[in-house]
Design an enzyme around this catalytic site. Structure first.
Site, PDB file in Angstrom:
ATOM      1  N   ILE A   1      30.201 -88.229 -45.394  1.00  0.00           N
ATOM      2  CA  ILE A   1      30.538 -88.351 -46.817  1.00  0.00           C
ATOM      3  C   ILE A   1      31.498 -87.193 -47.073  1.00  0.00           C
ATOM      4  O   ILE A   1      31.257 -86.065 -46.648  1.00  0.00           O
ATOM      5  CB  ILE A   1      29.271 -88.268 -47.700  1.00  0.00           C
ATOM      6  CG1 ILE A   1      29.597 -88.309 -49.199  1.00  0.00           C
ATOM      7  CG2 ILE A   1      28.439 -87.030 -47.414  1.00  0.00           C
ATOM      8  CD1 ILE A   1      28.330 -88.388 -50.093  1.00  0.00           C
ATOM      9  N   SER A   2      32.620 -87.451 -47.743  1.00  0.00           N
ATOM     10  CA  SER A   2      33.653 -86.424 -47.921  1.00  0.00           C
ATOM     11  C   SER A   2      33.163 -85.283 -48.802  1.00  0.00           C
ATOM     12  O   SER A   2      32.264 -85.450 -49.636  1.00  0.00           O
ATOM     13  CB  SER A   2      34.894 -87.037 -48.570  1.00  0.00           C
ATOM     14  OG  SER A   2      35.319 -88.170 -47.865  1.00  0.00           O
ATOM     15  N   GLN A   3      33.807 -84.135 -48.629  1.00  0.00           N
ATOM     16  CA  GLN A   3      33.568 -82.975 -49.500  1.00  0.00           C
ATOM     17  C   GLN A   3      33.909 -83.378 -50.945  1.00  0.00           C
ATOM     18  O   GLN A   3      34.924 -84.034 -51.178  1.00  0.00           O
ATOM     19  CB  GLN A   3      34.515 -81.860 -49.023  1.00  0.00           C
ATOM     20  CG  GLN A   3      34.495 -80.603 -49.840  1.00  0.00           C
ATOM     21  CD  GLN A   3      35.721 -79.742 -49.537  1.00  0.00           C
ATOM     22  OE1 GLN A   3      36.716 -80.231 -48.992  1.00  0.00           O
ATOM     23  NE2 GLN A   3      35.642 -78.485 -49.887  1.00  0.00           N
TER      24      GLN A   3
ATOM     25  N   ARG B   1      25.010 -87.517 -56.198  1.00  0.00           N
ATOM     26  CA  ARG B   1      25.455 -87.448 -54.797  1.00  0.00           C
ATOM     27  C   ARG B   1      24.272 -87.419 -53.826  1.00  0.00           C
ATOM     28  O   ARG B   1      24.385 -87.907 -52.698  1.00  0.00           O
ATOM     29  CB  ARG B   1      26.348 -86.213 -54.610  1.00  0.00           C
ATOM     30  CG  ARG B   1      27.137 -86.201 -53.292  1.00  0.00           C
ATOM     31  CD  ARG B   1      28.166 -85.063 -53.296  1.00  0.00           C
ATOM     32  NE  ARG B   1      29.137 -85.172 -52.219  1.00  0.00           N
ATOM     33  CZ  ARG B   1      29.047 -84.494 -51.063  1.00  0.00           C
ATOM     34  NH1 ARG B   1      28.065 -83.666 -50.842  1.00  0.00           N
ATOM     35  NH2 ARG B   1      29.978 -84.653 -50.131  1.00  0.00           N
TER      36      ARG B   1
END
Ligand code: SAH
Length: 210
Positions: free
Chosen positions: A61-63, A35
């Site tokens: 950027i999503s959790q 990530r």
């Protein structure tokens, strides 16, 4: 083992497995995707924390957990063709590439699409295609899809995306303006079955592309 790998392991245990996601394929995908390479250098120290992070152009950027929950709701077994709307950093597309056969990911902001496409290519994600365009129309030229996953929230589910589902296919989307809920549509012989899940917070799905 580098420091990132240890943090990634901790992320999977404390943020994803601890919240009830136990599919080994999903957990393994999150262990494999670095990530920290999908966030700007200035955010890298937070790459494995339990939150969305800015990626520029007003986007995030999503959790990690929400990406995992959407993957679980899609019930991917490995052979599927998947459409993601909202490539952003490319992180969710990289996760999906470990869970299904062919991933098409569409992004409306050209520079983000280009950046994600290059990152995914450089890391060898060969089953992901990033396309620059407006996800509201879907990708009729590549339909039908066994799963459609929206990484941005429309006020209501765009009908072209439902039309591009294959029989038995599932669409997973955050839906709503101020108050968004995660929704799953499943295409059956009799029409669409819909289930509504918990409240979520995604960036807005916008019309047009630039
Ligand atoms: N899945 C991404 C999340 C990015 S945030 C990741 O893992 O990083 C959502 C993205 O959806 C943003 O990049 C935004 O530009 C994009 N988006 C919003 N509306 C869109 C549309 N109509 N078509 C395609 N992408 C869209």
């Amino acid at each position: 083992m580098d420091g990132y790998e240890a943090r990634r392991r901790e992320m999977v245990e404390t943020q994803i497995a601890a919240r009830g996601i136990d599919d080994p394929r999903i957990l393994s995908a999150f262990l494999r995707v670095p990530r920290h390479l999908f966030v700007p250098a200035s955010e890298r120290v937070y790459a494995y924390s339990d939150q969305p992070l800015p990626i520029g152009h007003g986007q995030t950027i999503s959790q990690p957990y929400i990406v995992a929950e959407m993957c679980a709701l899609a019930r991917l077994e490995g052979g599927e063709r998947v459409l993601e709307v909202g490539t952003g950093s490319g992180y969710a597309a990289a996760i999906l590439s470990h869970l299904a056969a062919e991933i098409y990911s569409v992004e409306r902001i050209g520079v983000l699409a280009e950046h994600a496409a290059k990152l995914l290519r450089d890391q060898g994600y060969e089953n992901v295609q990033v396309l620059h365009g407006d996800g509201y129309r879907g990708l009729p030229e590549h339909a039908a899809f066994d799963a459609v996953i929206l990484s941005a929230a429309p006020p209501e589910v765009p009908s072209p995306l439902l039309e591009q589902l294959s029989p038995g296919g599932r669409l997973i989307a955050p839906v709503g303006r101020e108050n968004q809920y995660l929704q799953v549509y499943r295409k059956t012989e009799k029409g669409f079955q819909r289930r509504i899940y918990g409240a979520v917070r995604f960036v807005e799905m916008k019309h047009g592309f630039s």
